[in-house]
Enzyme design. Structure first.
Site, PDB file in Angstrom:
ATOM      1  CE  LYS A   1      -1.777   1.451   4.134  1.00 12.58           C
ATOM      2  NZ  LYS A   1      -1.376   2.821   4.487  1.00 12.58           N
ATOM      3  CG  ASN A   2       2.182   2.806   3.550  1.00  6.78           C
ATOM      4  OD1 ASN A   2       1.032   3.108   3.255  1.00  6.78           O
ATOM      5  ND2 ASN A   2       2.581   2.625   4.800  1.00  6.78           N
TER       6      ASN A   2
ATOM      7  NE  ARG B   1      -1.768  11.793   8.257  1.00  5.41           N
ATOM      8  CZ  ARG B   1      -1.717  13.054   8.626  1.00  5.41           C
ATOM      9  NH1 ARG B   1      -2.687  13.577   9.287  1.00  5.41           N
ATOM     10  NH2 ARG B   1      -0.659  13.799   8.359  1.00  5.41           N
TER      11      ARG B   1
ATOM     12  CB  CYS C   1      -4.966  10.387  11.992  1.00  6.66           C
ATOM     13  SG  CYS C   1      -3.520   9.394  12.194  1.00  6.66           S
TER      14      CYS C   1
ATOM     15  NE  ARG D   1       0.324  10.161  10.467  1.00  7.98           N
ATOM     16  CZ  ARG D   1      -0.061   9.155   9.710  1.00  7.98           C
ATOM     17  NH1 ARG D   1      -1.215   8.565   9.928  1.00  7.98           N
ATOM     18  NH2 ARG D   1       0.679   8.733   8.722  1.00  7.98           N
TER      19      ARG D   1
ATOM     20  CG  ASP E   1       3.314   1.328   9.623  1.00  5.55           C
ATOM     21  OD1 ASP E   1       2.840   2.145  10.432  1.00  5.55           O
ATOM     22  OD2 ASP E   1       3.569   1.624   8.436  1.00  5.55           O
TER      23      ASP E   1
ATOM     24  CB  ILE F   1       7.488   6.678  14.618  1.00  7.49           C
ATOM     25  CG1 ILE F   1       8.715   5.777  14.443  1.00  7.49           C
ATOM     26  CG2 ILE F   1       7.152   7.428  13.320  1.00  7.49           C
ATOM     27  CD1 ILE F   1       9.967   6.462  13.977  1.00  7.49           C
TER      28      ILE F   1
ATOM     29  NE  ARG G   1      -7.235   4.008   5.627  1.00  5.51           N
ATOM     30  CZ  ARG G   1      -6.309   4.456   6.467  1.00  5.51           C
ATOM     31  NH1 ARG G   1      -6.571   4.544   7.749  1.00  5.51           N
ATOM     32  NH2 ARG G   1      -5.133   4.841   6.038  1.00  5.51           N
TER      33      ARG G   1
HETATM   34  N1  EPU Z   1       6.432  14.711  11.074  1.00  9.30           N
HETATM   35  C1  EPU Z   1       6.530  16.031  11.383  1.00  9.30           C
HETATM   36  N2  EPU Z   1       6.378  16.957  10.377  1.00  9.30           N
HETATM   37  C2  EPU Z   1       6.158  16.589   9.087  1.00  9.30           C
HETATM   38  C3  EPU Z   1       6.050  15.212   8.777  1.00  9.30           C
HETATM   39  C4  EPU Z   1       6.204  14.290   9.793  1.00  9.30           C
HETATM   40  O1  EPU Z   1       6.745  16.415  12.538  1.00  9.30           O
HETATM   41  O2  EPU Z   1       6.028  17.469   8.223  1.00  9.30           O
HETATM   42  C5  EPU Z   1       6.571  13.702  12.144  1.00  9.30           C
HETATM   43  C6  EPU Z   1       5.288  12.892  12.353  1.00  9.30           C
HETATM   44  O3  EPU Z   1       4.375  13.574  13.182  1.00  9.30           O
HETATM   45  C7  EPU Z   1       5.834  11.629  12.969  1.00  9.30           C
HETATM   46  C8  EPU Z   1       7.179  11.452  12.258  1.00  9.30           C
HETATM   47  O4  EPU Z   1       7.506  12.727  11.723  1.00  9.30           O
HETATM   48  O5  EPU Z   1       6.034  11.825  14.329  1.00  9.30           O
HETATM   49  C9  EPU Z   1       7.188  10.443  11.124  1.00  9.30           C
HETATM   50  O6  EPU Z   1       6.088  10.666  10.271  1.00  9.30           O
HETATM   51  P1  EPU Z   1       6.141  10.366   8.709  1.00  9.30           P
HETATM   52  O7  EPU Z   1       5.957  11.648   7.967  1.00  9.30           O
HETATM   53  O8  EPU Z   1       7.325   9.545   8.375  1.00  9.30           O
HETATM   54  O9  EPU Z   1       4.820   9.491   8.518  1.00  9.30           O
HETATM   55  P2  EPU Z   1       3.924   9.478   7.231  1.00  9.30           P
HETATM   56  O10 EPU Z   1       4.778   9.724   6.045  1.00  9.30           O
HETATM   57  O11 EPU Z   1       2.736  10.341   7.438  1.00  9.30           O
HETATM   58  C10 EPU Z   1       4.218   6.957   6.613  1.00  9.30           C
HETATM   59  C11 EPU Z   1       3.295   5.789   6.427  1.00  9.30           C
HETATM   60  C12 EPU Z   1       2.766   5.342   7.775  1.00  9.30           C
HETATM   61  C13 EPU Z   1       3.945   4.967   8.657  1.00  9.30           C
HETATM   62  C14 EPU Z   1       4.909   6.149   8.767  1.00  9.30           C
HETATM   63  C15 EPU Z   1       6.172   5.845   9.540  1.00  9.30           C
HETATM   64  C16 EPU Z   1       2.420   6.134   4.218  1.00  9.30           C
HETATM   65  C17 EPU Z   1       1.261   6.486   3.362  1.00  9.30           C
HETATM   66  N3  EPU Z   1       2.213   6.169   5.533  1.00  9.30           N
HETATM   67  O12 EPU Z   1       3.420   7.983   7.218  1.00  9.30           O
HETATM   68  O13 EPU Z   1       1.966   4.193   7.552  1.00  9.30           O
HETATM   69  O14 EPU Z   1       3.502   4.620   9.933  1.00  9.30           O
HETATM   70  O15 EPU Z   1       5.301   6.593   7.453  1.00  9.30           O
HETATM   71  O16 EPU Z   1       6.829   4.772   8.981  1.00  9.30           O
HETATM   72  O17 EPU Z   1       3.477   5.805   3.722  1.00  9.30           O
HETATM   73  C18 EPU Z   1       0.191   2.692   7.934  1.00  9.30           C
HETATM   74  O18 EPU Z   1       0.427   2.178   6.838  1.00  9.30           O
HETATM   75  O19 EPU Z   1      -0.607   2.177   8.764  1.00  9.30           O
HETATM   76  C19 EPU Z   1       0.833   3.956   8.294  1.00  9.30           C
HETATM   77  C20 EPU Z   1       0.389   4.750   9.264  1.00  9.30           C
END
Ligand code: EPU
Length: 417
Positions: free
Chosen positions: A22-23, A92, A116, A121, A304, A326, A396
């Site tokens: 998915k990701n 998201r 969320c 996030r 995850d 995280i 999802r």
């Molecule tokens: N963060 C910030 N500012 C930003 C972006 C992130 O402070 O602008 C913080 C977040 O709040 C968090 C940390 O950085 O504390 C890491 O967040 P990240 O941005 O890496 O998460 P994401 O990109 O929103 C993806 C996956 C998630 C997975 C995380 C961590 C996708 C679509 N989603 O989320 O997957 O948990 O990376 O590996 O790729 C899932 O599949 O169930 C899922 C939640």
């Protein structure tokens, strides 16, 4: 709303094939916005989040179709720069269209994803990086409005490792003028997979999969045919389920190199894991030992997989500590696991888990995808029946979850609303 009923007590046995990730699919589908012509993606998992993405891309003017795990996207008709609230609030990851829209149309209006269940996030790092590439960013009425005359390469340091942030900016930078360097970039396999697809489209990206990614901007990209990599979190979930039930399971079509940390930790619990030609064979028959885990960006232990691993620890010998570094609120499953008899104490970002002899089935629900998966796992070993509510979270992110578990001998079924 549908429910899933699990009758605990069966050892899992047999083989299961892993679906596309998915990701990895979500950013790659968004990347199709970067060029005209028909992109073809195979091994795309059939999931709610994929449908939501195709709906969003269609709304933006792309032509999309999905049949038998093959998705075609042609963005020649891309004519709308707005991702509305109703589509973004469903998922998201819709924020992933921000980079491509600014790169392609020089402007984007994307609803801000809210917090969320697992944390606040924010997307401040996506926005700061886009501003460094030369975009003007305004926040108004719950939307991000970004515009530019032309994106220009920049030297960007991410304060926090962000997966979708790295992806968004990589997609924006491929059509920027000049060189972009991303420092402290995410190293997840999904980043490498996206860079691979972008490079095949004609982009010039080096270093994806390491903390420093260098992107030389190009004038245009062309469509490609590409296969989505296997889902490492689905892989880990079945590995944990096999170990948990004292099972004997062959996991087919996975990429074992993407689950190194999970294999390492599961071996420490006492599970036997053999890896051969993309098949991961998990056997466990000697009880489960306690092992501490700390979630970290890749190649560390994935957040995850934290909830699923915790279920294993609820019935392990001894005690252990699971630290979540995280997301600030990713212990949603703890309350539900406690209702099933688990002994878990949470303090800040750490959970102390004392193994108990058994869990007992109960009606449960969770408000996030991986927490819901963990409750299915808990149901597999609990006495009597566990009823998992809010199944749409599972839909999802896990394709055919019940039938895959049924194939392995689990007594699990969906009750339609
Ligand atoms: N963060 C910030 N500012 C930003 C972006 C992130 O402070 O602008 C913080 C977040 O709040 C968090 C940390 O950085 O504390 C890491 O967040 P990240 O941005 O890496 O998460 P994401 O990109 O929103 C993806 C996956 C998630 C997975 C995380 C961590 C996708 C679509 N989603 O989320 O997957 O948990 O990376 O590996 O790729 C899932 O599949 O169930 C899922 C939640």
């Amino acid at each position: 709303m549908d429910k899933i009923l699990v009758q605990g007590g069966r050892r899992l046995n047999g083989s299961v094939r892993i679906s596309g990730a998915k990701n990895a699919a979500l950013p790659i589908l968004a990347a199709a916005l970067l060029c005209d012509g028909t992109n073809t993606f195979t091994n795309v998992p059939d999931l709610k989040d994929i449908q939501s993405t195709l709906e969003l891309l269609s709304h933006l003017g792309a032509r999309c179709q999905m049949q038998d795990h093959t998705v075609q996207v042609d963005a020649a008709g891309l004519n709308n720069h707005e991702a509305p609230y109703d589509l973004v609030r469903k998922m998201r990851a819709s924020i992933l269209v921000l980079g491509p829209l600014v790169a392609r149309l020089k402007r984007a209006r994307v609803s801000l994803p809210g917090g969320c269940a697992i944390g606040a996030r924010p997307i401040n790092l996506h926005l700061r990086a886009l501003a460094l590439l030369g975009a003007t960013i305004e926040l108004s009425h719950g939307y991000v409005e970004a515009s530019c005359a032309q994106l220009r390469g920049a030297d960007i340091y991410f304060d926090v490792v962000t997966v979708t942030g790295t992806e968004n900016i990589m997609m924006a930078a491929v059509l920027a003028e000049g060189t972009t360097i991303l420092r402290n970039a995410a190293c997840e396999p999904e980043i490498e997979a996206l860079a691979d697809v972008l490079n095949r489209m004609g982009a010039s990206i080096r270093g994806a999969g390491t903390p420093e990614i260098v992107i030389e901007g190009v004038a245009r990209l062309h469509p490609v045919t590409a296969q989505i990599i296997p889902d490492r979190i689905e892989t880990g979930t079945f590995m944990a389920a096999a170990a948990l039930t004292g099972g004997d399971v062959r996991i087919l079509g996975a990429d074992p190199t993407h689950v190194d940390a999970v294999i390492h930790k599961l071996r420490l619990t006492g599970a036997h894991i053999d890896v051969q030609d993309g098949t991961i064979h998990v056997q466990s028959n000697n009880g489960i030992g306690s092992v501490d885990v700390k979630t970290l960006p890749y190649p560390g232990f994935p957040t995850d997989m934290q909830a699923q691993f915790m279920v294993l620890m609820t019935v392990a010998r001894g005690s252990c500590l699971i630290s979540e570094t995280i997301f600030e609120n990713r212990f949603i499953h703890v309350g539900e696991l406690r209702r099933m008899g688990a002994d878990i104490t949470v303090s800040g970002n750490a959970a102390l888990i004392k193994g108990v002899a058994k869990l007992s089935g109960a009606p449960v629900m969770a408000t996030d995808l991986r927490a819901s998966a963990s409750l299915i796992l808990a149901g597999l070993i609990a006495e009597n029946t566990t009823e998992i509510n809010r199944v749409y979270h599972l839909d999802r992110g896990y394709e055919s979850l019940e039938s895959k578990f049924q194939q392995l001998g689990a007594v699990i079924r969906r009750v339609k609303a």
